[in-house]
Design an enzyme around this catalytic site. Structure first.
Site, PDB file in Angstrom:
ATOM      1  N   ASP A 101      37.164  40.605  41.924  1.00 10.07           N
ATOM      2  CA  ASP A 101      36.161  41.416  41.226  1.00 10.07           C
ATOM      3  C   ASP A 101      35.843  40.883  39.829  1.00 10.07           C
ATOM      4  O   ASP A 101      35.562  41.646  38.919  1.00 10.07           O
ATOM      5  CB  ASP A 101      36.634  42.872  41.141  1.00 10.07           C
ATOM      6  CG  ASP A 101      37.983  43.006  40.434  1.00 10.07           C
ATOM      7  OD1 ASP A 101      38.651  41.980  40.208  1.00 10.07           O
ATOM      8  OD2 ASP A 101      38.356  44.135  40.102  1.00 10.07           O
TER       9      ASP A 101
ATOM     10  N   ASP B  27      40.641  41.641  35.056  1.00  7.57           N
ATOM     11  CA  ASP B  27      39.813  42.189  33.968  1.00  7.57           C
ATOM     12  C   ASP B  27      40.631  42.757  32.798  1.00  7.57           C
ATOM     13  O   ASP B  27      40.260  42.563  31.640  1.00  7.57           O
ATOM     14  CB  ASP B  27      38.788  43.206  34.495  1.00  7.57           C
ATOM     15  CG  ASP B  27      39.407  44.293  35.347  1.00  7.57           C
ATOM     16  OD1 ASP B  27      40.641  44.261  35.559  1.00  7.57           O
ATOM     17  OD2 ASP B  27      38.662  45.184  35.796  1.00  7.57           O
TER      18      ASP B  27
ATOM     19  N   ARG C 145      51.626  45.198  33.313  1.00  5.69           N
ATOM     20  CA  ARG C 145      50.408  45.736  32.697  1.00  5.69           C
ATOM     21  C   ARG C 145      50.882  46.378  31.394  1.00  5.69           C
ATOM     22  O   ARG C 145      51.318  47.524  31.389  1.00  5.69           O
ATOM     23  CB  ARG C 145      49.750  46.778  33.606  1.00  5.69           C
ATOM     24  CG  ARG C 145      49.379  46.259  35.006  1.00  5.69           C
ATOM     25  CD  ARG C 145      48.581  47.309  35.755  1.00  5.69           C
ATOM     26  NE  ARG C 145      48.544  47.067  37.196  1.00  5.69           N
ATOM     27  CZ  ARG C 145      47.675  46.296  37.812  1.00  5.69           C
ATOM     28  NH1 ARG C 145      46.764  45.644  37.130  1.00  5.69           N
ATOM     29  NH2 ARG C 145      47.705  46.160  39.134  1.00  5.69           N
TER      30      ARG C 145
ATOM     31  N   THR D 163      43.530  37.503  40.695  1.00  6.95           N
ATOM     32  CA  THR D 163      43.595  38.869  41.243  1.00  6.95           C
ATOM     33  C   THR D 163      43.170  38.805  42.704  1.00  6.95           C
ATOM     34  O   THR D 163      42.248  38.040  43.038  1.00  6.95           O
ATOM     35  CB  THR D 163      42.677  39.858  40.485  1.00  6.95           C
ATOM     36  OG1 THR D 163      42.525  41.048  41.285  1.00  6.95           O
ATOM     37  CG2 THR D 163      41.301  39.306  40.202  1.00  6.95           C
TER      38      THR D 163
ATOM     39  N   ASP E 169      41.611  41.059  44.191  1.00  4.48           N
ATOM     40  CA  ASP E 169      40.406  41.878  44.396  1.00  4.48           C
ATOM     41  C   ASP E 169      39.095  41.093  44.373  1.00  4.48           C
ATOM     42  O   ASP E 169      38.074  41.587  44.851  1.00  4.48           O
ATOM     43  CB  ASP E 169      40.324  42.980  43.327  1.00  4.48           C
ATOM     44  CG  ASP E 169      41.339  44.078  43.553  1.00  4.48           C
ATOM     45  OD1 ASP E 169      42.110  43.983  44.522  1.00  4.48           O
ATOM     46  OD2 ASP E 169      41.361  45.047  42.756  1.00  4.48           O
TER      47      ASP E 169
ATOM     48  N   LYS F 199      33.943  51.065  75.162  1.00  8.66           N
ATOM     49  CA  LYS F 199      34.762  50.627  74.031  1.00  8.66           C
ATOM     50  C   LYS F 199      35.420  51.853  73.397  1.00  8.66           C
ATOM     51  O   LYS F 199      34.764  52.654  72.723  1.00  8.66           O
ATOM     52  CB  LYS F 199      33.856  49.918  73.011  1.00  8.66           C
ATOM     53  CG  LYS F 199      34.549  49.306  71.825  1.00  8.66           C
ATOM     54  CD  LYS F 199      33.515  48.444  71.082  1.00  8.66           C
ATOM     55  CE  LYS F 199      33.835  48.120  69.656  1.00  8.66           C
ATOM     56  NZ  LYS F 199      35.043  47.479  69.364  1.00  8.66           N
TER      57      LYS F 199
ATOM     58  N   ARG G 210      40.646  47.870  44.120  1.00  6.70           N
ATOM     59  CA  ARG G 210      40.555  49.093  43.308  1.00  6.70           C
ATOM     60  C   ARG G 210      39.112  49.550  43.120  1.00  6.70           C
ATOM     61  O   ARG G 210      38.807  50.712  43.265  1.00  6.70           O
ATOM     62  CB  ARG G 210      41.219  48.846  41.952  1.00  6.70           C
ATOM     63  CG  ARG G 210      41.429  50.100  41.159  1.00  6.70           C
ATOM     64  CD  ARG G 210      42.253  49.880  39.927  1.00  6.70           C
ATOM     65  NE  ARG G 210      42.171  48.519  39.433  1.00  6.70           N
ATOM     66  CZ  ARG G 210      43.123  47.921  38.746  1.00  6.70           C
ATOM     67  NH1 ARG G 210      44.241  48.550  38.516  1.00  6.70           N
ATOM     68  NH2 ARG G 210      42.967  46.693  38.303  1.00  6.70           N
TER      69      ARG G 210
ATOM     70  N   GLY H 272      48.160  42.750  38.113  1.00  2.94           N
ATOM     71  CA  GLY H 272      48.708  42.637  39.476  1.00  2.94           C
ATOM     72  C   GLY H 272      48.924  41.179  39.843  1.00  2.94           C
ATOM     73  O   GLY H 272      48.039  40.361  39.628  1.00  2.94           O
TER      74      GLY H 272
HETATM   75  O1  F6P Z   1      45.698  43.561  41.468  1.00  3.06           O
HETATM   76  C1  F6P Z   1      44.757  44.306  42.068  1.00  3.06           C
HETATM   77  C2  F6P Z   1      45.409  45.461  42.806  1.00  3.06           C
HETATM   78  O2  F6P Z   1      46.222  44.990  43.850  1.00  3.06           O
HETATM   79  C3  F6P Z   1      44.372  46.458  43.320  1.00  3.06           C
HETATM   80  O3  F6P Z   1      43.829  46.050  44.551  1.00  3.06           O
HETATM   81  C4  F6P Z   1      45.176  47.715  43.378  1.00  3.06           C
HETATM   82  O4  F6P Z   1      44.333  48.827  43.241  1.00  3.06           O
HETATM   83  C5  F6P Z   1      46.085  47.597  42.191  1.00  3.06           C
HETATM   84  O5  F6P Z   1      46.215  46.208  41.924  1.00  3.06           O
HETATM   85  C6  F6P Z   1      47.461  48.183  42.401  1.00  3.06           C
HETATM   86  O6  F6P Z   1      48.176  48.051  41.230  1.00  3.06           O
HETATM   87  P1  F6P Z   1      49.720  48.375  41.080  1.00  3.06           P
HETATM   88  O7  F6P Z   1      50.477  47.317  41.807  1.00  3.06           O
HETATM   89  O8  F6P Z   1      49.978  48.360  39.626  1.00  3.06           O
HETATM   90  O9  F6P Z   1      49.920  49.707  41.731  1.00  3.06           O
END
Ligand code: F6P
Length: 326
Positions: free
Chosen positions: A133, A106, A75, A129, A131, A217, A175, A14
């Protein structure tokens, strides 16, 4: 150790804001050390298809502030097979590339790990990324920008939530990780934040909603990480509607908007530093490691650790979210 004269750079997985700053940095660092720098388009797929070209200063001009990646990303399914990786290696040899810098997450590092083991090509990664992560860096390239994008979007939703006294459920990316949700949730004053790292407690959420309503609220924001496992945003909205018939829950999925846009200052700086560290690491003989930043220092972490280990979510952050929820 074989002398490195030609480095290839690619972005994979991504895309994330700041990848261009990292490419620029790899190119400029190569120039600084008299190394030729080649760009590989669409990540590992471009390596398999020999979509490789010599980067020129004009290619990296005026790109530090741009989102996306000038090298494009993919990918690659083919790279998962040994046959695909053999094709990739053949093209590396054809182009006399003797080391690689891979910018990604990753999946990118897992591919790099296999490639390095099988063909002995030195590879260093930079974590790119949204994320966040990846183990071995406090922040990944693109995370800060994505956080700010999510926060700004939620601020806008809050305007309409307040005007109409509505309850908004907002899904943010991540993700398998709750970093974007937790931090954008705290920054936008969410009443509830659901993340995959912690067990979800619906009773506590309803209790907070009740307490909030008692204090007048009625408009509220709930942030849900994409990777949340205990429930879905739809189930949660429905359950809330049942328990609080007067509320009108609205659902917003922020989606890929979080992956775009001009990188923040922080993302540009870490991408630039990681790019320099990646090339310098190669020159020092390092390989199969990722150049990350921890406590403002460059640290190299093996691909294996970067992919397998997880940084612990700071417990104080989780506590802060829960204290400030109501
Ligand atoms: O790159 C990370 C991410 O944006 C995640 O947060 C998400 O789940 C995934 O990629 C989405 O991937 P794609 O763009 O291939 O649907």
């Amino acid at each position: 150790m074989k002398k490195i004269t030609r480095v290839g750079v690619l972005t994979s997985g991504g895309d994330s804001p700041g990848m261009n700053a990292a490419i620029r940095s790899v190119f400029k660092t190569c120039k600084h050390y008299n190394i030729e720098c080649f760009g590989i388009r669409r990540g590992y797929q471009g390596l398999i298809e020999n979509d490789i070209f010599e980067l020129k200063p004009s290619d990296v001009k005026q790109i530090i502030h741009l989102g996306g990646t000038i090298l494009k990303s993919a990918r690659s399914k083919e790279f998962i097979s040994l046959e695909g990786r053999q094709k990739a290696f053949k093209n590396l040899k054809l182009n006399h590339i003797d080391a690689l810098v891979v910018i990604g997450g990753d999946g990118t590092f897992t591919g790099a790990m296999y490639f390095e083991k099988e063909f002995g090509i030195p590879i260093i990664g930079a974590p790119g990324t949204i994320d966040n992560d990846i183990y071995g860096s406090d922040s990944t390239i693109g995370y800060d920008t994505a956080l700010n994008t999510a926060m700004e979007a939620i601020d806008k939703l809050r305007d309409t939530a307040t005007s109409h006294e509505r309850l908004f459920f907002v899904e943010v990316m991540g993700r398998d990780a709750g970093y974007i949700a937790l931090n954008s949730g705290i920054a936008s004053g969410a009443i509830e934040i659901l993340i995959p790292e912690t067990k979800y407690n619906m009773d506590l959420f309803f209790e907070n909603l009740r307490k909030g309503a008692e204090n007048g609220k009625i408009s509220n924001i709930v942030v849900v990480a994409e990777g949340e496992k205990d429930t879905t945003i739809y189930e949660l909205a429905e359950a809330t509607k049942k328990a609080f018939p007067l509320y009108e829950p609205k659902i917003t999925i922020l989606g890929h908007i979080q992956r775009g846009g001009s990188p923040t200052c922080s993302d540009r700086v870490i991408a630039s530093r990681m790019g320099v560290a990646a090339v310098e690491g190669l020159l020092e003989g390092k390989s199969s490691v990722m150049a990350g930043i921890k406590a403002n220092q460059i640290v190299y972490t093996s691909f294996e650790e970067a992919v397998k280990k997880r940084e612990q979510l700071e417990p104080h952050l989780i506590k802060t979210a829960s204290i400030l929820a109501i």
